[in-house]
Design an enzyme around this catalytic site. Structure first.
Site, PDB file in Angstrom:
ATOM      1  N   MET A  59       0.905  -1.413   0.401  1.00 43.21           N
ATOM      2  CA  MET A  59       0.114   0.366  -0.099  1.00 43.21           C
ATOM      3  C   MET A  59       1.036   1.101   0.143  1.00 43.21           C
ATOM      4  SD  MET A  59      -2.557  -1.715  -0.068  1.00 43.21           S
ATOM      5  CE  MET A  59      -4.457  -0.014  -0.486  1.00 43.21           C
ATOM      6  N   LEU A  82       5.766   3.917  -3.912  1.00 53.28           N
ATOM      7  CA  LEU A  82       7.606   3.857  -4.379  1.00 53.28           C
ATOM      8  C   LEU A  82       7.995   4.931  -5.067  1.00 53.28           C
ATOM      9  CD1 LEU A  82       8.094  -0.071  -5.281  1.00 53.28           C
ATOM     10  CD2 LEU A  82       8.858   0.423  -2.742  1.00 53.28           C
ATOM     11  N   HIS A  96      -3.197  -5.185  -8.851  1.00 51.64           N
ATOM     12  CA  HIS A  96      -4.469  -4.561  -9.073  1.00 51.64           C
ATOM     13  C   HIS A  96      -6.209  -4.640  -9.332  1.00 51.64           C
ATOM     14  CE1 HIS A  96      -5.416   0.182  -8.453  1.00 51.64           C
ATOM     15  NE2 HIS A  96      -6.485  -0.337  -9.593  1.00 51.64           N
TER      16      HIS A  96
HETATM   17  C1  GRF Z   1      -5.763  -7.534  -3.664  1.00 51.61           C
HETATM   18  O1  GRF Z   1      -6.610  -7.517  -3.895  1.00 51.61           O
HETATM   19  C2  GRF Z   1      -4.414  -6.646  -4.676  1.00 51.61           C
HETATM   20  O2  GRF Z   1      -4.777  -6.819  -5.212  1.00 51.61           O
HETATM   21  C3  GRF Z   1      -4.713  -5.046  -3.633  1.00 51.61           C
HETATM   22  O3  GRF Z   1      -4.340  -5.666  -1.971  1.00 51.61           O
HETATM   23  C4  GRF Z   1      -5.348  -6.627  -2.476  1.00 51.61           C
HETATM   24  C5  GRF Z   1      -4.036  -7.504  -1.234  1.00 51.61           C
HETATM   25  O4  GRF Z   1      -4.447  -8.486  -0.918  1.00 51.61           O
HETATM   26  N1  GRF Z   1      -3.944  -4.272  -4.101  1.00 51.61           N
HETATM   27  P1  GRF Z   1      -3.937 -10.293  -0.295  1.00 51.61           P
HETATM   28  O5  GRF Z   1      -2.890  -9.376   0.750  1.00 51.61           O
HETATM   29  O6  GRF Z   1      -2.991 -10.226  -0.873  1.00 51.61           O
HETATM   30  O7  GRF Z   1      -4.948 -10.769  -0.209  1.00 51.61           O
END
Ligand code: GRF
Length: 189
Positions: A92, A95, A111
């Site tokens: 999250m 970078l 994404h």
């Molecule tokens: C996923 O839906 C990814 O695409 C988004 O955050 C979620 C992360 O899920 N950016 P996880 O931590 O891999 O379970």
């Protein structure tokens, strides 16, 4: 491919790490071109860290508030471990341009939308709100603009009449787990 010949890979996470799990499972397969050598998290309580510890993958936690300092530390760590691919899996933090430049073409992200639609956050909510018929997920190269790099693979998921952002997220996440390995296979085929 034998383990030692595989591409040394780091996975960056911030949360649950279900994509990390899927990537790890894939990495153990003979056909997988990657091996996961390092997991980096910006959050010390990320659930995904428990998994990586259980699997004895090297893990590092960095506090991204001091961005430049931390990125230099990460770059050192990546160099030390000869990392050649970075997978952002629910990571999250954004970078810096400098970091991305140093790893050009070697950072990929998953994404939860059909890019270029819905860059950024709350993708499912926005797709439902706009009454889209489909959403989905995308694996793409990371460039200096958020969620804008070259697309490697996408998977469409139908939005159902009664979908909430939670139910849609759940179905898309399942597809993410398949799409990430597929995209990696495509990259190295
Ligand atoms: C996923 O839906 C990814 O695409 C988004 O955050 C979620 C992360 O899920 N950016 P996880 O931590 O891999 O379970």
């Amino acid at each position: 491919m034998i383990g030692t010949n595989k591409i040394k890979t780091a996975v960056f996470i911030s949360g649950t790490g279900s994509n990390l799990k899927a990537l790890y499972k894939f990495s153990l397969k003979k056909k997988s071109p990657i091996k996961i050598n390092l997991v980096i998290s910006n959050y010390k309580n990320a659930k995904g860290l428990l998994f990586s510890k259980k699997k004895k993958i090297n893990t590092k936690i960095f506090n991204f508030n001091k961005m430049i300092l931390i990125e230099n530390k990460i770059l050192k760590e990546l160099k030390k471990r000869k990392i050649k691919l970075i997978c952002l899996a629910g990571f999250m933090k954004i970078l810096s341009k400098n970091f991305i430049k140093k790893f050009k073409g070697k950072i990929i992200n998953i994404h939860p939308s059909l890019l270029p639609k819905y860059k950024g956050l709350n993708t499912h909510q926005r797709a439902i709100h706009n009454k889209d018929k489909f959403s989905g997920c995308t694996v793409h190269f990371v460039n200096q603009k958020l969620d804008s790099g070259k697309i490697i693979l996408q998977k469409k998921v139908k939005i159902l009449k009664l979908d909430t952002s939670k139910s849609l997220a759940k179905r898309i996440l399942k597809e993410e787990h398949k799409l990430f390995p597929k995209a990696i296979m495509k990259m190295y085929s």
